[in-house]
Motif scaffolding. Structure first.
Motif, mmCIF file in Angstrom:
data_model
loop_
_atom_site.group_PDB
_atom_site.id
_atom_site.type_symbol
_atom_site.label_atom_id
_atom_site.label_comp_id
_atom_site.label_asym_id
_atom_site.label_seq_id
_atom_site.Cartn_x
_atom_site.Cartn_y
_atom_site.Cartn_z
ATOM 1 N N MET A 1 -1.674 -8.270 -0.813
ATOM 2 C CA MET A 1 -0.285 -7.560 -0.018
ATOM 3 C C MET A 1 -0.814 -6.375 0.614
ATOM 4 S SD MET A 1 3.543 -7.389 -0.745
ATOM 5 C CE MET A 1 3.644 -9.096 -0.801
ATOM 6 N N ASN A 2 -0.602 -6.539 1.543
ATOM 7 C CA ASN A 2 -0.461 -4.361 2.044
ATOM 8 C C ASN A 2 0.466 -3.886 1.823
ATOM 9 O OD1 ASN A 2 -3.289 -4.673 2.672
ATOM 10 N ND2 ASN A 2 -2.931 -6.193 4.763
ATOM 11 N N PHE A 3 0.623 -2.913 1.620
ATOM 12 C CA PHE A 3 1.747 -1.316 1.104
ATOM 13 C C PHE A 3 1.650 -0.198 2.500
ATOM 14 C CE2 PHE A 3 1.762 -4.242 -2.693
ATOM 15 C CZ PHE A 3 3.369 -4.386 -2.696
ATOM 16 N N LEU A 4 2.228 0.146 2.970
ATOM 17 C CA LEU A 4 2.365 1.051 4.060
ATOM 18 C C LEU A 4 3.421 1.724 3.574
ATOM 19 C CD1 LEU A 4 0.887 3.272 6.580
ATOM 20 C CD2 LEU A 4 2.535 1.230 7.309
ATOM 21 N N PHE A 5 2.369 3.349 3.461
ATOM 22 C CA PHE A 5 3.267 4.743 2.932
ATOM 23 C C PHE A 5 3.305 5.753 3.815
ATOM 24 C CE2 PHE A 5 3.507 8.574 -0.127
ATOM 25 C CZ PHE A 5 4.740 8.356 -0.069
ATOM 26 N N HIS A 22 1.892 8.034 -6.949
ATOM 27 C CA HIS A 22 0.954 8.049 -7.149
ATOM 28 C C HIS A 22 0.309 7.444 -8.389
ATOM 29 C CE1 HIS A 22 -3.054 8.505 -9.478
ATOM 30 N NE2 HIS A 22 -3.319 9.565 -8.024
ATOM 31 N N ARG A 23 1.496 6.601 -9.294
ATOM 32 C CA ARG A 23 0.648 5.935 -10.320
ATOM 33 C C ARG A 23 1.672 4.170 -10.197
ATOM 34 N NH1 ARG A 23 3.905 9.469 -15.006
ATOM 35 N NH2 ARG A 23 2.595 10.578 -15.123
ATOM 36 N N HIS A 24 2.806 4.240 -9.372
ATOM 37 C CA HIS A 24 3.368 3.159 -8.682
ATOM 38 C C HIS A 24 1.341 2.215 -7.760
ATOM 39 C CE1 HIS A 24 6.674 2.250 -10.893
ATOM 40 N NE2 HIS A 24 6.693 3.580 -9.904
ATOM 41 N N PHE A 25 1.057 3.561 -6.492
ATOM 42 C CA PHE A 25 -0.176 2.678 -5.837
ATOM 43 C C PHE A 25 -1.414 2.367 -6.631
ATOM 44 C CE2 PHE A 25 1.974 4.893 -2.450
ATOM 45 C CZ PHE A 25 3.146 4.348 -2.485
ATOM 46 N N LYS A 26 -1.269 3.085 -7.364
ATOM 47 C CA LYS A 26 -2.807 3.001 -8.466
ATOM 48 C C LYS A 26 -2.867 1.748 -8.521
ATOM 49 C CE LYS A 26 -5.065 5.578 -12.160
ATOM 50 N NZ LYS A 26 -5.517 6.311 -13.756
ATOM 51 N N THR A 27 -1.861 1.199 -9.593
ATOM 52 C CA THR A 27 -1.548 -0.123 -9.800
ATOM 53 C C THR A 27 -1.335 -0.923 -9.152
ATOM 54 O OG1 THR A 27 -0.288 1.450 -11.692
ATOM 55 C CG2 THR A 27 0.135 -1.333 -11.323
ATOM 56 N N LEU A 28 -1.089 -0.930 -8.041
ATOM 57 C CA LEU A 28 -0.700 -1.906 -7.297
ATOM 58 C C LEU A 28 -2.316 -1.983 -6.655
ATOM 59 C CD1 LEU A 28 2.087 -0.424 -4.936
ATOM 60 C CD2 LEU A 28 2.201 -2.946 -5.804
ATOM 61 N N VAL A 29 -3.321 -1.051 -6.395
ATOM 62 C CA VAL A 29 -4.567 -1.566 -6.079
ATOM 63 C C VAL A 29 -5.169 -1.759 -7.122
ATOM 64 C CG1 VAL A 29 -6.688 -0.140 -5.656
ATOM 65 C CG2 VAL A 29 -4.826 1.151 -4.733
ATOM 66 N N HIS A 36 -2.222 1.663 1.982
ATOM 67 C CA HIS A 36 -2.042 2.656 3.356
ATOM 68 C C HIS A 36 -1.170 3.785 3.348
ATOM 69 C CE1 HIS A 36 -4.734 -0.839 4.729
ATOM 70 N NE2 HIS A 36 -3.662 -1.302 4.274
ATOM 71 N N ILE A 37 -1.635 4.897 3.300
ATOM 72 C CA ILE A 37 -0.453 6.338 3.811
ATOM 73 C C ILE A 37 -1.336 6.492 4.571
ATOM 74 C CG2 ILE A 37 -0.600 8.617 2.571
ATOM 75 C CD1 ILE A 37 -1.867 7.548 0.005
ATOM 76 N N LEU A 38 0.063 7.307 5.052
ATOM 77 C CA LEU A 38 0.524 7.543 6.969
ATOM 78 C C LEU A 38 1.011 8.768 7.080
ATOM 79 C CD1 LEU A 38 -0.162 7.065 10.245
ATOM 80 C CD2 LEU A 38 2.333 6.291 10.034
ATOM 81 N N THR A 39 -0.176 9.774 6.731
ATOM 82 C CA THR A 39 1.267 11.328 7.019
ATOM 83 C C THR A 39 0.087 12.601 8.576
ATOM 84 O OG1 THR A 39 0.977 13.204 5.221
ATOM 85 C CG2 THR A 39 -1.474 12.516 5.195
ATOM 86 N N ASP A 40 0.506 13.080 7.750
ATOM 87 C CA ASP A 40 0.411 14.201 9.593
ATOM 88 C C ASP A 40 -1.140 15.501 8.862
ATOM 89 O OD1 ASP A 40 1.504 16.996 9.039
ATOM 90 O OD2 ASP A 40 2.478 15.491 7.267
ATOM 91 N N LYS A 41 -1.869 15.915 10.108
ATOM 92 C CA LYS A 41 -3.861 16.279 9.187
ATOM 93 C C LYS A 41 -2.538 17.540 8.189
ATOM 94 C CE LYS A 41 -5.586 17.154 12.820
ATOM 95 N NZ LYS A 41 -6.720 17.506 13.863
ATOM 96 N N PHE A 55 -7.342 3.813 -1.688
ATOM 97 C CA PHE A 55 -5.974 4.224 -0.721
ATOM 98 C C PHE A 55 -6.646 4.059 0.256
ATOM 99 C CE2 PHE A 55 -3.135 6.743 -3.752
ATOM 100 C CZ PHE A 55 -3.214 5.650 -4.767
ATOM 101 N N THR A 56 -6.390 4.150 1.612
ATOM 102 C CA THR A 56 -6.874 3.439 3.076
ATOM 103 C C THR A 56 -5.354 5.123 3.611
ATOM 104 O OG1 THR A 56 -7.068 1.482 3.559
ATOM 105 C CG2 THR A 56 -7.030 2.977 5.411
ATOM 106 N N ILE A 57 -6.263 6.095 4.290
ATOM 107 C CA ILE A 57 -5.889 7.631 4.553
ATOM 108 C C ILE A 57 -5.650 7.363 6.456
ATOM 109 C CG2 ILE A 57 -5.444 9.187 4.672
ATOM 110 C CD1 ILE A 57 -5.421 8.359 1.377
#
Length: 74
Positions: A1-5, A22-29, A36-41, A55-57
């Motif tokens: 499954m894919n997760f987008l944060f 971080h801990r939740h995402f690490k466990t999911l991976v 996938h993490i979407l953030t600004d520059k 993580f895909t940034i």
């Protein structure tokens, strides 16, 4: 499954809610999911620690300096 944060707070192992995400995402991976993490520059550039390589940034550009500031009520 894919997760987008989507956030301007990057989930690194530093403090407060970032640690929880971080801990939740690490466990999911570790369980075989993709994060996938979407953030600004600016947020990405000013992070305190490196993110996990699993993580895909996705980095979006910041607002242009000449755009008007956001005013929700006028």
């Amino acid at each position: 499954m894919n997760f987008l944060f989507i956030s301007e707070t990057i989930p690194v192992d530093t403090h407060a809610s970032s640690v929880v995400f971080h801990r939740h995402f690490k466990t999911l991976v570790e369980k075989g999911h993709k994060v996938h993490i979407l953030t600004d520059k600016n947020s990405y550039k000013n992070r305190k620690k490196e993110l996990l390589s699993q993580f895909t940034i996705n980095i979006i550009t910041n607002r242009k300096w000449y755009y008007l500031t956001f005013k929700p009520f006028g």
